[in-house]
Every structure is written in structure tokens, then in C-alpha cells.
Design a protein around this motif. Structure first.
Motif, PDB file in Angstrom:
ATOM      1  N   ASN A  63       0.804  -1.227   0.000  1.00 31.18           N
ATOM      2  CA  ASN A  63       0.000   0.000   0.000  1.00 31.18           C
ATOM      3  C   ASN A  63       0.840   1.282   0.000  1.00 31.18           C
ATOM      4  O   ASN A  63       0.324   2.363   0.268  1.00 31.18           O
ATOM      5  N   SER A  64       2.118   1.156  -0.308  1.00 38.49           N
ATOM      6  CA  SER A  64       2.973   2.344  -0.377  1.00 38.49           C
ATOM      7  C   SER A  64       3.008   2.876  -1.808  1.00 38.49           C
ATOM      8  O   SER A  64       2.584   2.202  -2.752  1.00 38.49           O
ATOM      9  N   GLN A  65       3.534   4.060  -1.965  1.00 37.57           N
ATOM     10  CA  GLN A  65       3.594   4.704  -3.275  1.00 37.57           C
ATOM     11  C   GLN A  65       5.020   5.147  -3.553  1.00 37.57           C
ATOM     12  O   GLN A  65       5.681   5.728  -2.691  1.00 37.57           O
ATOM     13  N   ALA A 135       5.602   9.334 -12.914  1.00 37.41           N
ATOM     14  CA  ALA A 135       4.447   8.457 -12.720  1.00 37.41           C
ATOM     15  C   ALA A 135       4.493   7.954 -11.279  1.00 37.41           C
ATOM     16  O   ALA A 135       5.466   8.177 -10.553  1.00 37.41           O
ATOM     17  N   GLN A 136       3.442   7.252 -10.873  1.00 41.51           N
ATOM     18  CA  GLN A 136       3.358   6.738  -9.510  1.00 41.51           C
ATOM     19  C   GLN A 136       3.109   5.226  -9.545  1.00 41.51           C
ATOM     20  O   GLN A 136       2.269   4.740 -10.316  1.00 41.51           O
ATOM     21  N   LEU A 137       3.845   4.500  -8.747  1.00 44.03           N
ATOM     22  CA  LEU A 137       3.618   3.069  -8.559  1.00 44.03           C
ATOM     23  C   LEU A 137       3.042   2.851  -7.172  1.00 44.03           C
ATOM     24  O   LEU A 137       3.697   3.162  -6.174  1.00 44.03           O
ATOM     25  N   ARG A 138       1.819   2.338  -7.106  1.00 43.83           N
ATOM     26  CA  ARG A 138       1.215   2.021  -5.817  1.00 43.83           C
ATOM     27  C   ARG A 138       1.210   0.506  -5.641  1.00 43.83           C
ATOM     28  O   ARG A 138       0.648  -0.222  -6.463  1.00 43.83           O
ATOM     29  N   MET A 139       1.842   0.023  -4.569  1.00 44.16           N
ATOM     30  CA  MET A 139       1.885  -1.401  -4.299  1.00 44.16           C
ATOM     31  C   MET A 139       0.503  -1.895  -3.847  1.00 44.16           C
ATOM     32  O   MET A 139      -0.305  -1.110  -3.332  1.00 44.16           O
ATOM     33  N   PRO A 140       0.224  -3.190  -4.056  1.00 46.76           N
ATOM     34  CA  PRO A 140      -1.063  -3.745  -3.609  1.00 46.76           C
ATOM     35  C   PRO A 140      -1.300  -3.498  -2.120  1.00 46.76           C
ATOM     36  O   PRO A 140      -0.348  -3.353  -1.344  1.00 46.76           O
ATOM     37  N   ALA A 141      -2.572  -3.476  -1.730  1.00 47.06           N
ATOM     38  CA  ALA A 141      -2.932  -3.142  -0.353  1.00 47.06           C
ATOM     39  C   ALA A 141      -2.401  -4.143   0.656  1.00 47.06           C
ATOM     40  O   ALA A 141      -2.097  -3.787   1.793  1.00 47.06           O
ATOM     41  N   SER A 142      -2.279  -5.399   0.257  1.00 49.85           N
ATOM     42  CA  SER A 142      -1.755  -6.424   1.165  1.00 49.85           C
ATOM     43  C   SER A 142      -0.439  -6.958   0.625  1.00 49.85           C
ATOM     44  O   SER A 142      -0.130  -6.814  -0.567  1.00 49.85           O
TER      45      SER A 142
END
Length: 307
Positions: A63-65, A135-142
Motif C-alpha cells: 500500500n505504499s507509493q 508516474a506513480q507506482l502504488r503497491m497492492p494493499a496487502s
């Protein structure tokens, strides 16, 4: 005491194996096409796994960016418009990593990289200028126990050329791909490979034997070699094909194809497909190219050709 020593030896061997696999990990080459009017260089973030690489290899918690920044330079005397695409890394039918193909999503894929990357999809550069694209990479929530593989693809936006009636229009399109590899923790995973049953198909009126190779694992399958032997059980006629230096993206697939004669005799054909991957000098599997591999997968099936 003997059992303790055996357990310690097994743990040591497993650690060495994981280190070996990690040393063969994906090493992409992003080569600028001669026809591109711009140059690209990634600006690596602080959570970059390997700071000397020319691509993004990121370790980030759930959930980090993370900012994905590119230094883009217009090397012409004219303004340049650029389209930016966010893609999931796939494997084409030549057994190569591909950033531009539109393949059916593999059923083992958990997260599409193109759904985790966001940003402007166009930018304009004045003549002889340089800008920072972000651009932004958002990791999966879990937490995800594996590798997410994708990329940023940049291509110039050009006006469509007019084609006169009766002429065939051919458009050369050049693009530049910057790989984006992400994971939650700095670890490696064991590769896997699955071989499906072969099928006889016609591609552009040519007979081909198609065998689906699937990588269901969350890591790359490196240094892949496939050897295929097809035997007509009636006439004993043999057809062969071997291909080395292939690589598969995590949770991807491709079709390995062997060309057959235009008029293939009817009968039953035995198909033996053997796949080797991850080279190692002292590994247990010796392939037809006299190289040793850590892993081997083999399938035997029959294909019936009717009149």
C-alpha cells in the motif's frame, strides 16, 4: 547429532540455490531505437534494489507509493509529443520478454502492473529541451509474495501518413521501454514451468505444432531452452526443433511452435517436449547443447492427423 548436521546441510544447499537463481535474475536491456527523437534515463528512487541498474527494481511495503521519474530529452530541433503507456510484462511466442504485445491475461497473474502505475499519458517537449516525467507506482494493499513486472513505454506521437488508393501503407513505430520491477521484500523465489499438450494448427496456411508453455511462478524463468522431437509412429519420420536463450516473465505464457510440412502425412505423432532452465555448471540436467541446467520439465503426448 547426525540429523542436525543433515538439516544444516539441506538449509545451506537451499540458500546457495536461491543465491544462484538470484544471480540469474532478469537483466533487461533498454536500447534506444535509432528512429526515436528523444532519449530516456530513469531517475532511480531511494528504495531501488540495485542502484547501478538502468531500470526500476523497487522494494516497497504494501500500500505504499513510489515515484517513477524519467529524464526525457528531445534531441531534435522540433517539438516532440510523446505517448506514455503503462504495461504488464509478458512473454511473446519467440520466448522473449515483451512490453508491447496484447496477450490474454494469464490465469495465474494476481496483479497487473499496468493497473498499479498511474500518471500522465502524454507529454510535449520543446525543441532541444529536457524534462522530468513522473508516474506513480502504488503497491497492492496487502503483502504480495512475489515479483510484479511491468514497464513504462514511451513512443512519439506522429501524424498518420496518407496512403493513396491501391497502395500499401507501412508505418514503422519505435518505442522505448523502461522496465518496472517491484516486490515487498528483498528475496528470490523458485521458478516453475508447465507444459501443455501439443496441438496441430494452421498459421497463414502453414501447418504448425503448438505447445503452450506456462510460467505459473511469481518470478522469472531464465535461460530457458526447449527441445522438441515429433515422431510419426507409422513412418518413423522425425521432426525436431531446439531453441535456447529464452526467458519468461512471471505468471505468463507463450506458444512454442514447430513447423511441419504443407502436406503432412496422416497418422499418429508422438510429441516429446523437454524444457531446461537456469544454467549451472554442476547441475544435474544435461541438455542437447551440452549445457547443464538446474531444472528440467518434460511432457509426452500424441497428436492424431487425419485426412
Amino acid at each position: 547429532m547426525l540429523m542436525d548436521k543433515e538439516n544444516q546441510l539441506k538449509k545451506l544447499l537451499m540458500a546457495l540455490l536461491l543465491l544462484l537463481i538470484g544471480s540469474f535474475f532478469f537483466r533487461p536491456q533498454t536500447i534506444q531505437a535509432a528512429g526515436l527523437p528523444f532519449q530516456v534515463m530513469p531517475v532511480l528512487p531511494s528504495n531501488q534494489r540495485e542502484p547501478d541498474e538502468a531500470y526500476f527494481d523497487i522494494i516497497a511495503p504494501a500500500n505504499s507509493q513510489t515515484k517513477l521519474q524519467l529524464k526525457v530529452k528531445n534531441i531534435t530541433t522540433q517539438p516532440v509529443k510523446i505517448r506514455v503507456k503503462f504495461v504488464t510484462l509478458q512473454t511473446n511466442n519467440n520466448g522473449q520478454l515483451d512490453y508491447n504485445m496484447k496477450q490474454t491475461r494469464d490465469h495465474t497473474l494476481t496483479y497487473d502492473a499496468n493497473q498499479l502505475i498511474s500518471g500522465d499519458q502524454q507529454l510535449t517537449l520543446p525543441a532541444n529541451s529536457t524534462t522530468i516525467y513522473e508516474a506513480q507506482l502504488r503497491m497492492p494493499a496487502s503483502n504480495y509474495d512475489g515479483i510484479i513486472a511491468g514497464g513504462l513505454v514511451l513512443e512519439p506521437i506522429t501524424a498518420a501518413a496518407k496512403v493513396k488508393k491501391g497502395q500499401i501503407g507501412i508505418t514503422n513505430r519505435f518505442s522505448y521501454a523502461v522496465p518496472v520491477i517491484a516486490r515487498n521484500e528483498d528475496k528470490t523465489w523458485l521458478p516453475k514451468l508447465q507444459l501443455a499438450s501439443s496441438k496441430l494448427v494452421q498459421i497463414d496456411y502453414h501447418n504448425q505444432l503448438k505447445t503452450r508453455l506456462n510460467n505459473p511462478s511469481v518470478t522469472f524463468v531464465n535461460q530457458l531452452r526447449v527441445e522438441q522431437v515429433v515422431t510419426n509412429l507409422n513412418t518413423k519420420k522425425v521432426y525436431r526443433k531446439s531453441t535456447s536463450k529464452m526467458q519468461m516473465a512471471p505468471n505468463s505464457h507463450f506458444d512454442y511452435r514447430l513447423n511441419l510440412p504443407e502436406k503432412i502425412p496422416t497418422g499418429t505423432y508422438q510429441v516429446v517436449t523437454t524444457a531446461y532452465y537456469v544454467k549451472a555448471k554442476r547441475a544435474g540436467y544435461l541438455a542437447g547443447n551440452q549445457q547443464r541446467y538446474q531444472y528440467r520439465q518434460k511432457s509426452v503426448n500424441q497428436v492424431v492427423v487425419t485426412g
